[in-house]
Scaffold this motif. Structure first.
Motif, short mmCIF file in Angstrom:
data_model
loop_
_atom_site.label_atom_id
_atom_site.label_comp_id
_atom_site.label_asym_id
_atom_site.label_seq_id
_atom_site.Cartn_x
_atom_site.Cartn_y
_atom_site.Cartn_z
N ALA A 87 0.52 -0.92 -0.31
CA ALA A 87 -0.16 -0.07 -0.41
C ALA A 87 0.95 1.44 -0.16
CB ALA A 87 -0.74 0.25 1.01
N THR A 88 1.73 1.12 -0.72
CA THR A 88 2.77 2.33 -1.14
C THR A 88 3.20 2.54 -2.18
OG1 THR A 88 5.08 0.89 -0.20
CG2 THR A 88 3.85 2.22 1.23
N PRO A 89 3.56 3.29 -2.74
CA PRO A 89 4.10 3.74 -4.32
C PRO A 89 5.22 3.44 -4.08
CG PRO A 89 3.42 5.83 -3.51
CD PRO A 89 3.88 4.77 -2.14
N GLU A 90 6.20 2.75 -3.21
CA GLU A 90 8.15 2.28 -3.05
C GLU A 90 7.31 0.65 -3.77
OE1 GLU A 90 6.40 4.44 -0.77
OE2 GLU A 90 7.57 5.98 -1.48
N GLY A 91 6.20 0.51 -2.39
CA GLY A 91 6.44 -1.10 -2.67
C GLY A 91 5.85 -1.45 -4.40
N PHE A 92 5.21 -1.12 -4.95
CA PHE A 92 4.58 -0.95 -5.77
C PHE A 92 5.88 -1.05 -6.70
CE2 PHE A 92 1.75 -1.44 -9.26
CZ PHE A 92 1.61 -0.29 -10.61
N ALA A 93 6.50 0.26 -7.03
CA ALA A 93 7.78 0.25 -8.08
C ALA A 93 8.82 -1.31 -7.95
CB ALA A 93 8.23 1.23 -7.51
N VAL A 142 -12.32 1.41 -0.24
CA VAL A 142 -11.96 1.07 -1.82
C VAL A 142 -13.20 0.21 -2.33
CG1 VAL A 142 -9.91 1.55 -1.93
CG2 VAL A 142 -10.20 -0.89 -1.44
N ASP A 143 -13.95 -0.29 -1.50
CA ASP A 143 -14.94 -1.31 -2.01
C ASP A 143 -16.38 -0.56 -2.49
OD1 ASP A 143 -15.60 -1.75 1.05
OD2 ASP A 143 -17.03 -0.63 0.10
N VAL A 156 -5.80 4.93 -3.33
CA VAL A 156 -4.74 6.29 -2.19
C VAL A 156 -3.56 5.32 -2.20
CG1 VAL A 156 -4.24 8.46 -1.11
CG2 VAL A 156 -6.36 7.61 -2.85
N TRP A 157 -2.27 5.08 -1.68
CA TRP A 157 -1.58 4.49 -1.07
C TRP A 157 -0.77 5.56 0.30
CZ3 TRP A 157 0.54 2.17 -6.21
CH2 TRP A 157 -0.13 1.06 -6.59
N PHE A 158 -0.22 5.23 0.77
CA PHE A 158 0.40 5.63 1.51
C PHE A 158 1.47 5.94 1.35
CE2 PHE A 158 -1.06 4.36 5.51
CZ PHE A 158 -1.74 2.72 5.05
N GLY A 159 1.16 8.04 2.01
CA GLY A 159 2.62 8.72 1.14
C GLY A 159 1.91 9.47 -0.27
N GLU A 160 0.37 9.32 -0.06
CA GLU A 160 0.01 9.82 -1.70
C GLU A 160 -1.29 10.96 -1.26
OE1 GLU A 160 0.60 7.31 -5.54
OE2 GLU A 160 -1.20 6.53 -4.09
N MET A 161 -1.37 11.81 -1.76
CA MET A 161 -2.77 12.77 -1.07
C MET A 161 -3.95 12.08 -0.97
SD MET A 161 -3.78 15.63 0.27
CE MET A 161 -2.66 16.69 0.22
N PRO A 162 -5.16 11.88 -0.38
CA PRO A 162 -6.48 11.45 -0.68
C PRO A 162 -6.94 12.24 -1.63
CG PRO A 162 -5.30 11.03 1.88
CD PRO A 162 -4.57 12.47 1.34
N TYR A 163 -8.09 11.62 -1.83
CA TYR A 163 -8.63 12.15 -2.88
C TYR A 163 -9.75 13.31 -2.40
CZ TYR A 163 -7.44 9.05 -6.43
OH TYR A 163 -6.38 8.51 -7.35
#
Ligand code: BV8
Length: 239
Positions: free
Chosen positions: A37-43, A90-91, A146-153
């Protein structure tokens, strides 16, 4: 006109069969937040992250809204004022339960996002790393989460609603994640009555004027019945 702003978390979907994050057998018990649940994890490992959300998208498609989701939809339909649901979930169980004014501040499983051009489109049930964006053709599709460290919508719109709220309710959220956990302080400072409906007091439970303990399918249904005049209100705290 009276406005009710309702923040929901994983606890409102628990009785539909979707595990929460922080329960012993919850989502975070099975995966490290940093990995899924982070952009780093996704990368680092896009296959792991995409399959984590594929599994949750499949599960969300198989479960049904519960009495709490349906009660909030009834409130939105019948309440004399405005009812806004801000969900961290997110459901799509609020929508399946009949709610129309739903703000997904942490994204949605049913949506895909292009990391290159910001285009959004309905997510396929199974996404794969490197899926092509239908708009710009870049192999840059990602879950619209929205992952941790990303701006919520929709934060500006949410704060506008909190400024006008007469009642702010938090349902089934542990109050661990910001900025959502800060909404109660914001609503209180604007004069709203604040109520928490949860199995237990959350990490910010002491900031609420009122707390109702129990499963959402009971506490939310009772609360909505009172708001719609179908039940005599109980004195706060006596539950
Ligand atoms: C950001 C999508 C900045 C992923 C999620 C201090 C201030 C501000 C920020 C921070 C801060 N310190 C650290 C931060 C950063 C971080 C954060 O808050 N970290 C925490 C861990 C300390 N926040 C962020 O990164 C956020 N972004 O701050 O951006 C910024 C600024 C400028 C520019 C760029 C960025 C983004 C956070 C969003 C992360 N994404 N979700 C996914 O779903 O996989 S978070 C995820 O966990 C959920 O969405 C939810 O928001 C969150 C908490 O989950 P809950 O819903 O509360 O569920 P939980 O299991 O914890 O609790 C369940 C509750 O239900 C319990 O209370 C339980 O008792 C109750 N319950 C259970 N069953 C029932 C029930 N209640 C009733 N009935 C039942 N039957």
């Amino acid at each position: 006109m009276s406005k009710i702003v309702i923040l929901t978390g994983a606890g409102i979907s628990a009785e539909s069969g979707i595990e929460t994050f922080r329960a012993e057998d919850g989502l975070w018990a099975q995966h490290r937040v940093e990995d899924v649940a982070t952009p780093e994890g996704f990368a680092r490992n896009p296959e792991l992250v995409v399959s984590f959300y594929n599994a949750r998208r499949k599960q969300a498609a198989e479960v049904s809204p519960n009495a709490a989701h349906k009660a909030l939809a009834r409130l939105e339909q019948l309440y004399a004022g405005q009812v806004i649901v801000v969900t961290q979930n997110v459901d799509d169980l609020h929508e399946k339960g009949g709610s129309q004014n739903v703000m997904h501040m942490h994204g949605a499983l049913k949506s895909a996002l292009c990391a290159a051009c910001d285009h959004r489109w309905p997510a396929p049930m199974v996404m794969a790393p490197g899926d092509i964006c239908p708009k710009c053709s870049a192999p840059a599709a990602r879950p619209d989460i929205v992952w941790f460290g990303e701006m919520p919508y929709e934060m500006d719109a949410i704060f506008d609603h909190l400024a006008e709220a007469d009642i702010f309710a938090a349902i089934g959220t542990s109050g661990n994640v910001y900025p959502a956990a800060g909404f109660v302080a914001e609503a209180r400072s604007n004069g709203a009555h604040t109520i928490e409906l949860n199995l237990e007091r959350s990490a910010v439970g002491n900031q609420f004027a009122e707390h109702r303990t129990g499963p959402a399918t009971r506490t939310v249904t009772d609360w909505v019945d009172e708001l719609l005049g179908a039940k005599t209100p109980t004195r706060p705290g006596f539950r």
